[in-house]
Design an enzyme around this catalytic site. Structure first.
Site, short mmCIF file in Angstrom:
data_model
loop_
_atom_site.label_atom_id
_atom_site.label_comp_id
_atom_site.label_asym_id
_atom_site.label_seq_id
_atom_site.Cartn_x
_atom_site.Cartn_y
_atom_site.Cartn_z
N THR A 147 76.30 45.09 68.79
CA THR A 147 75.02 44.96 69.40
C THR A 147 74.26 46.62 69.01
OG1 THR A 147 75.64 45.36 71.41
CG2 THR A 147 75.21 43.37 70.84
N LYS A 174 83.67 45.51 70.47
CA LYS A 174 82.33 46.15 70.53
C LYS A 174 81.99 46.62 71.85
CE LYS A 174 78.62 44.57 71.94
NZ LYS A 174 78.21 44.86 73.32
N THR A 185 81.71 47.26 79.88
CA THR A 185 81.14 46.24 79.31
C THR A 185 81.56 46.25 77.73
OG1 THR A 185 79.18 46.54 80.60
CG2 THR A 185 78.89 45.69 78.43
N GLU A 264 75.87 54.85 74.06
CA GLU A 264 74.60 54.78 73.35
C GLU A 264 74.02 56.37 73.24
OE1 GLU A 264 73.51 50.06 74.32
OE2 GLU A 264 72.68 51.73 75.61
N ASN A 388 67.69 51.71 75.13
CA ASN A 388 67.53 50.64 76.32
C ASN A 388 66.12 50.45 76.60
OD1 ASN A 388 70.35 50.03 77.15
ND2 ASN A 388 70.76 52.19 76.85
N SER A 393 63.78 44.11 71.65
CA SER A 393 63.10 44.07 70.61
C SER A 393 63.89 44.16 69.26
CB SER A 393 61.92 45.13 70.44
OG SER A 393 63.02 46.45 70.19
#
Length: 393
Positions: A147, A174, A185, A264, A388, A393
């Site tokens: 992702t 992932k 997560t 991230e 985030n 989108s």
């Protein structure tokens, strides 16, 4: 005695396992978004799931099967979590599997992506029916399940026993955001041809998760879809419990560290080592408080060795501690030593240099007793907010 050797490659190198990833129209621009793992021999399977109270539909679907079931197929989609979708989310999984044109044994689905959208059944069915179950393309699979990941996450080992027999164990995963202890997560699929007894599988998964997946944090959030699957087709006819436990630990540790490093927008992967605590439980509380603290994470991003944030976070965790016994170090650079501030210009410069590295340790010796635990985290910067803010989108 046994030897564990890392291997370059993917889970498709394990005897009897096949995999691939395709573009099914879930992601834009032709990116891979749908993958599978297939075994030509039914596998024993065990799983660990998120502690989030709102478990996603794929987890509920898995738990409909009787304990000790076998499977030969895992279907994995990205872009859509199939979470907060109610009974229709579970029904849609059954609808997908009933529409596939190959033989399935208790198929499993796993999903990752945006929460709160219905599963795009038609796209997934159309894509899955184009799978070649003889394909061995672990790289495509690793990319299809991504992702916000910056790169694929894989690990593979061969275990050789003293009698000359061997087995393999590998993983694809992932995970980059919404990562917090309570499993973290992520999706992680571990495959092995070891002849591990069913009763050992859950035991060893749980034993190793505590210091791997349950010891990492990117942002303090735990998702609805977190899953670790262990699939064993037993084709090697080889097993040694001690060797398997250690190999499984290595695989899970590899995956956990790759997730932290890929937090991230993260640039730093940091080990928070708490020693000298009253007991291991209090060490874990303090270490995880450090890995979750936004103030600590932003200081790491700014490469600022602000030991005050470290000490304050430990104190706020309410474990047994005393500033007169506390020692704080960045790697081997001591900045606070049992009530004495060691933060002159020379020492600050040394500590600042440590924080410029991609990986380092923040070591906190509480000086109380023998408890210890290491948690793993990363910095938090502008890119995390950007990713985030635009996630849907």
């Amino acid at each position: 005695m046994f030897t564990i050797l890392p291997i370059k490659g993917f889970i498709d190198q394990i005897d009897g396992f096949f995999c691939d990833g395709i573009h099914a129209g879930l992601k834009p621009n032709g990116k891979l978004d749908l993958g599978f793992i297939y075994s030509d021999t039914p596998c024993d399977v065990e799983a660990l799931f998120t502690l989030n109270k709102f478990q996603a539909a794929p987890l509920k679907h898995f738990q409909k099967y009787e304990k000790g079931f076998k499977t030969n197929f895992v279907l994995i989609n990205s872009k859509n979590a199939n979470a907060l979708t109610g009974q229709s989310g579970v029904d849609n999984i059954d609808k997908v599997f009933s529409s596939l044109n190959f033989k399935l044994i208790n198929p499993i689905m796993s999903s990752t992506g945006v929460i709160g959208n219905p599963l795009p059944v038609d796209k997934i069915v159309s894509g899955a029916n184009s799978f070649d179950l003889n394909s061995k393309n672990g790289e495509n699979l690793s990319r299809a399940i991504m992702t916000t990941d910056a790169y694929p996450k894989t690990s593979l080992y061969e275990v050789k026993l003293e009698d000359g027999s061997s087995f393999k164990i590998g993983s694809v995963a992932k995970g980059a955001g919404m990562i917090n202890p309570n499993l973290a997560t992520m999706l992680c699929f571990i495959c092995t041809d070891a002849a591990i007894p069913q009763e050992d599988m859950k035991e060893l998964l749980e034993a190793n998760s505590h210091t791997t997946f349950n010891a990492i944090s990117v942002d303090g959030d735990t998702s609805t879809n977190d899953t670790v699957l262990l699939l064993a087709n037993k084709k090697s006819n080889t097993y040694n419990k001690e060797a398997f436990k250690e190999a499984l630990r290595l695989v899970m540790h590899d995956m956990a560290m790759l997730m932290v490093a890929d937090g991230e927008g993260a640039k730093k992967a940091v080990a928070f080592e708490v020693n000298g605590a009253l007991n291991d439980q209090e060490a874990e509380i303090a270490a995880k408080a450090l890995s979750n603290s936004l103030l600590v994470k932003t200081a790491l991003f700014g490469e600022d060795p602000n030991f005050g944030r470290i000490a304050s976070t430990i104190g706020a965790s309410r474990v047994t501690c005393d500033e007169n016994t506390l020692v704080i170090s960045y790697n081997d650079v001591i900045v606070f030593n049992k009530g004495e501030i060691c933060f002159d210009k020379a020492q600050e410069a040394k500590a600042s240099q440590v924080l410029k590295n991609d990986k380092y340790r923040v070591i906190c010796d509480l000086g109380i007793a023998e408890g210890k635990f290491t948690a793993y985290g990363c910095d938090l910067g502008y890119k995390y907010v950007e990713i985030n803010a635009d996630y849907r989108s």
